[in-house]
Scaffold this active site. Structure first.
Site, PDB file in Angstrom:
ATOM      1  N   LYS A  71       6.458  -5.437  11.257  1.00 56.06           N
ATOM      2  CA  LYS A  71       5.615  -5.974  10.192  1.00 56.06           C
ATOM      3  C   LYS A  71       5.996  -7.408   9.860  1.00 56.06           C
ATOM      4  O   LYS A  71       7.134  -7.706   9.513  1.00 56.06           O
ATOM      5  CB  LYS A  71       5.730  -5.100   8.938  1.00 56.06           C
ATOM      6  CG  LYS A  71       4.760  -5.510   7.831  1.00 56.06           C
ATOM      7  CD  LYS A  71       4.735  -4.469   6.728  1.00 56.06           C
ATOM      8  CE  LYS A  71       3.778  -4.856   5.614  1.00 56.06           C
ATOM      9  NZ  LYS A  71       3.661  -3.801   4.596  1.00 56.06           N
TER      10      LYS A  71
ATOM     11  N   ARG B 238       0.408   5.672  12.866  1.00 54.49           N
ATOM     12  CA  ARG B 238       1.603   5.439  13.682  1.00 54.49           C
ATOM     13  C   ARG B 238       1.260   5.662  15.141  1.00 54.49           C
ATOM     14  O   ARG B 238       0.492   6.576  15.486  1.00 54.49           O
ATOM     15  CB  ARG B 238       2.742   6.385  13.285  1.00 54.49           C
ATOM     16  CG  ARG B 238       3.315   6.132  11.901  1.00 54.49           C
ATOM     17  CD  ARG B 238       4.162   4.874  11.867  1.00 54.49           C
ATOM     18  NE  ARG B 238       4.773   4.661  10.554  1.00 54.49           N
ATOM     19  CZ  ARG B 238       4.204   4.004   9.543  1.00 54.49           C
ATOM     20  NH1 ARG B 238       2.977   3.512   9.699  1.00 54.49           N
ATOM     21  NH2 ARG B 238       4.825   3.848   8.401  1.00 54.49           N
TER      22      ARG B 238
ATOM     23  N   ARG C  49       0.840  -1.198   0.000  1.00 49.02           N
ATOM     24  CA  ARG C  49       0.000   0.000   0.000  1.00 49.02           C
ATOM     25  C   ARG C  49       0.876   1.249   0.000  1.00 49.02           C
ATOM     26  O   ARG C  49       2.033   1.227   0.402  1.00 49.02           O
ATOM     27  CB  ARG C  49      -0.904  -0.026   1.242  1.00 49.02           C
ATOM     28  CG  ARG C  49      -2.129   0.857   1.138  1.00 49.02           C
ATOM     29  CD  ARG C  49      -3.056   0.602   2.318  1.00 49.02           C
ATOM     30  NE  ARG C  49      -2.421   0.980   3.578  1.00 49.02           N
ATOM     31  CZ  ARG C  49      -2.572   2.161   4.168  1.00 49.02           C
ATOM     32  NH1 ARG C  49      -3.321   3.079   3.601  1.00 49.02           N
ATOM     33  NH2 ARG C  49      -1.984   2.428   5.313  1.00 49.02           N
TER      34      ARG C  49
END
Length: 328
Positions: A186, A322, A121
């Site tokens: 991630k 964030r 993305r």
């Protein structure tokens, strides 16, 4: 990936040393051709040990993706999917979008060992060397239009956390709208691209990348905190088994989603939300920022943010989330 390069990789997968002479004889090519194939594998991010007098070997054995093995792991669910495995494709999403336009059926799957043009993305590149990740795309056809598919990426993310938990990453968490995290880093990402009419039907190409065992070289190229499944679970799983588990869970979730939307999945998603109740900062498409407390998601999958001006909703779009500095 060239045919010879893929053939050399198959010979090296056992993790043992293979001399250039042995490889050349087995593949009926010159030693120079073998050397070039080794160079191609290294350029694709694969670490290869080279020892004079012994030859070439991988740091550890590698189980390549195998259509038959995936099918065996799918068991009774195998009939739900049309599987294709390739050594490489620039982008599995791009290939499958083309297949969708040509009439490929719902449940078509393309998995590759290497995806040099993989993307995520917000235009980010997806970095993973040969065999370091599980990268695949799934085509799913919906009767409804794109506007009615809000929350699809969240539903797929939920399915991934189920499959990853079964592989040992029991504390995998979800980051809105399309990432899977492990302890703030991630672990997996999702990119969904839609094609079809405004009122339906819609073809959704669901691209997924799961970090399985990242090399130091790959980690250095990633511009955000990343982690692999080997770290999260203590061992790198068989990717054929992992792909089958992911497809089974995605199939279950999408059956619910196609019938009832995201609402029935909302509570489970929020239970795995990495930022639930935390102070976060959103970067909006125009570059402005909005701070607030993450309150989870609405029944349509939009992010709920408690701000000084009250509760606000944000849809996926091009929004970055964030955790505020100092918050955990």
């Amino acid at each position: 990936m060239k045919v010879l390069t893929a053939s050399v990789l198959k010979h090296l997968c056992d993790g043992e040393f293979h001399s250039g002479e042995t490889l050349a004889r087995a593949l009926e090519v010159s030693r120079a051709s073998v050397w070039h194939a080794i160079r191609d594998l290294e350029a694709a991010g694969l670490e290869i040990y080279k020892v004079h007098g012994r030859g070439y070997r991988l740091p550890q054995p590698l189980t390549l993706l195998d259509r038959a093995a995936i099918g065996r792991n799918l068991g009774a669910q195998a009939a739900r999917f049309t599987l294709e495995v390739r050594a490489a494709a620039d982008s599995t999403n791009t290939v499958l979008l083309g297949s969708a336009a040509a009439g490929a059926p719902s449940g078509a799957v393309l998995a590759v060992e290497w995806q040099p043009g993989g993307r995520g993305r917000l235009g980010r590149a997806w970095h993973a060397g040969v065999g370091e990740a599980l990268t695949f795309s799934l085509l799913w056809r919906f009767a409804r239009g794109a506007a009615a598919l809000s929350g699809l990426s969240l539903a797929v993310g939920l399915a991934l956390t189920r499959a990853l938990a079964a592989s040992g990453a029991t504390d995998a968490a979800l980051k809105w709208p399309n990432d899977v995290l492990w302890r703030g880093r991630k672990l997996a990402g999702i990119l969904i691209e839609l094609a079809g009419d405004a009122l339906g039907p819609t073809a959704a190409v669901i691209g997924i990348g799961i970090n399985v065992r990242l090399s130091k070289m790959t980690r250095a190229r990633i511009d955000q905190p990343a982690v692999d499944l080997e770290t999260a679970s203590g061992a790198a799983p068989d990717r054929n088994r992992l792909l089958a588990a992911a497809l089974i869970e995605i199939d279950r979730v999408l059956e619910t989603f196609a019938r009832d939307g995201f609402a029935p999945l909302r509570a489970e998603w929020q239970g795995r939300h990495a930022h639930q109740g935390k102070r976060v900062v959103l970067t909006l498409p125009d570059g402005s920022r909005q701070a607030g407390q993450a309150k989870g998601v609405a029944e349509d999958g939009s992010l709920l943010l408690e701000t000084r001006a009250g509760l606000k909703r944000y849809h996926s779009g091009d929004i970055s989330v964030r955790v505020r500095t100092g918050d955990k």
